[in-house]
Enzyme design. Structure first.
Site, PDB file in Angstrom:
ATOM      1  N   HIS A   1       0.877  -1.234   0.047  1.00 59.40           N
ATOM      2  CA  HIS A   1      -0.028  -0.033   0.070  1.00 59.40           C
ATOM      3  C   HIS A   1       0.816   1.089  -0.046  1.00 59.40           C
ATOM      4  CE1 HIS A   1      -3.663  -2.246   0.558  1.00 59.40           C
ATOM      5  NE2 HIS A   1      -3.292  -2.795   1.831  1.00 59.40           N
TER       6      HIS A   1
ATOM      7  N   GLY B   1      -2.075   2.120   5.073  1.00 56.82           N
ATOM      8  CA  GLY B   1      -2.472   0.565   5.335  1.00 56.82           C
ATOM      9  C   GLY B   1      -1.320  -0.297   5.767  1.00 56.82           C
TER      10      GLY B   1
ATOM     11  N   HIS C   1      -6.334  -7.376   0.290  1.00 56.01           N
ATOM     12  CA  HIS C   1      -6.713  -6.045   0.123  1.00 56.01           C
ATOM     13  C   HIS C   1      -6.157  -5.743  -1.550  1.00 56.01           C
ATOM     14  CE1 HIS C   1      -6.438  -6.051   4.347  1.00 56.01           C
ATOM     15  NE2 HIS C   1      -7.766  -5.376   4.147  1.00 56.01           N
TER      16      HIS C   1
ATOM     17  N   TYR D   1      -3.412 -11.284   9.621  1.00 55.36           N
ATOM     18  CA  TYR D   1      -3.475 -10.714  11.044  1.00 55.36           C
ATOM     19  C   TYR D   1      -3.978 -11.763  12.035  1.00 55.36           C
ATOM     20  CZ  TYR D   1      -2.711  -6.957   8.140  1.00 55.36           C
ATOM     21  OH  TYR D   1      -2.325  -6.321   7.031  1.00 55.36           O
TER      22      TYR D   1
END
Length: 325
Positions: A150, A158, A187, A312
């Site tokens: 990002h 991000g 993403h 995550y």
């Protein structure tokens, strides 16, 4: 095939043994974004520990990355942004509120101890991998600390500060006429797409969740501009996509891209936030399903740079990246 110790070495499905350079800095797991922040560099250390315990490190060339220098980072990033990253510390950030706002550093992208050396380390691994591939010293280079897709030329975004992927692709372009970038993070790979949006030498292909989801870009109609028209490809997806549906799209699309674009090298961003049960994700891929994309990409026998990215639920991230190795 045996190694010096008489152990059989891993080979591909075609029986060909790949030479692998794996970049890892033992310090990387010590960087800490702060309490409650979902990005945890510790997952890189967990992955490394699994690789060690499965006896996989002895089958790869294990390298400590050479930290990227200012001038390396400035091949893509603005000078003033790089010097800001170099100088900012948790102690001095209160005096630089205007700069923090300008460079989008604060909330998602916090200032933490050792921030700049963290950036130098993860970028150094990706650029180092590209150099190894350029000199034909390996077939596949791996940097799980990289893949921070990002980051923009002049700002953090991000959880990403420096765009190691763009820097690695710029390195690969010294040796290769065309480079393909593929992104399986949940993403959109916006920073990489934006960097190469107007060139036909880099094709970017991103599979991502689309619709009220960070970073909000990556529409199927975004296809590149000028010379780069038709060299950006976006595959916007809904919540809950499973292995079967993912491969139903991934394989024919990538197969066609490989056939038509004929890249000299491929960069695959393996963000693990597309796995089922991710803390920030909403896809339903299994580890095997995620890894099938790596296997398929490898089957073309083109120099390959494998990078990390999001992820995550960190125990699953470590399992996934270990399995992919």
């Amino acid at each position: 095939m045996m190694d010096a110790g008489g152990n059989s070495l891993p080979s591909g499905p075609d029986g060909v043994k790949r030479k692998i350079s794996y970049f890892y800095d033992p310090e990387v797991g010590n960087y800490y974004y702060g309490q409650g922040h979902p990005m945890k560099p510790h997952r890189i250390r967990m992955t490394h520990a699994l690789l060690a315990h499965y006896g996989l490190l002895q089958h790869m060339q294990v390298l400590k990355p050479f930290p990227a220098r200012d001038r390396d980072l400035c091949r893509f990033h603005a000078d003033d942004y790089v010097s800001f990253l170099r100088g900012i510390t948790p102690e001095t950030q209160q005096d630089q509120l205007r700069q923090l706002k300008r460079f989008n550093v604060g909330e998602d992208c916090p200032v933490f101890d050792g921030l700049y050396s963290f950036c130098q380390t993860y970028a150094g691994g990706s650029v180092g991998g590209a150099v190894k591939l350029n000199h034909s010293l390996c077939d596949i280079a791996i940097n799980w600390a990289g893949g921070l897709h990002h980051a923009k030329k002049c700002e953090a975004s991000g959880f990403c500060y420096v765009n190691d992927i763009v820097l690695a692709i710029l390195e690969l372009l010294k040796q290769h006429e065309r480079v393909l970038y593929v992104d399986i993070d949940i993403h959109h790979g916006d920073g990489v797409e934006e960097a190469f949006y107007t060139t036909d030498r880099v094709m970017t292909v991103s599979f991502h969740k689309f619709g009220d989801y960070f970073p909000g870009t990556g529409d199927v109609r975004d296809i590149g501009y000028g010379k780069g028209k038709y060299y950006s490809l976006n595959v916007p997806l809904d919540d809950g996509i499973d292995d079967e549906s993912y491969h139903f799209l991934f394989k024919p699309i990538i197969g066609k891209v490989m056939e038509v674009f004929k890249p000299g090298a491929v960069v695959l961003q393996c963000g693990a936030d597309s796995l089922s049960g991710d803390r920030l994700g909403c896809f339903n891929l299994s580890i095997k399903g995620h890894a099938e994309c790596v296997r398929y990409m490898r089957s073309f026998n083109v120099p390959l740079l494998l990078l990390g990215g999001g992820g995550y639920t960190i125990r699953n991230v470590a399992r996934c990246w270990c399995y992919e190795v």
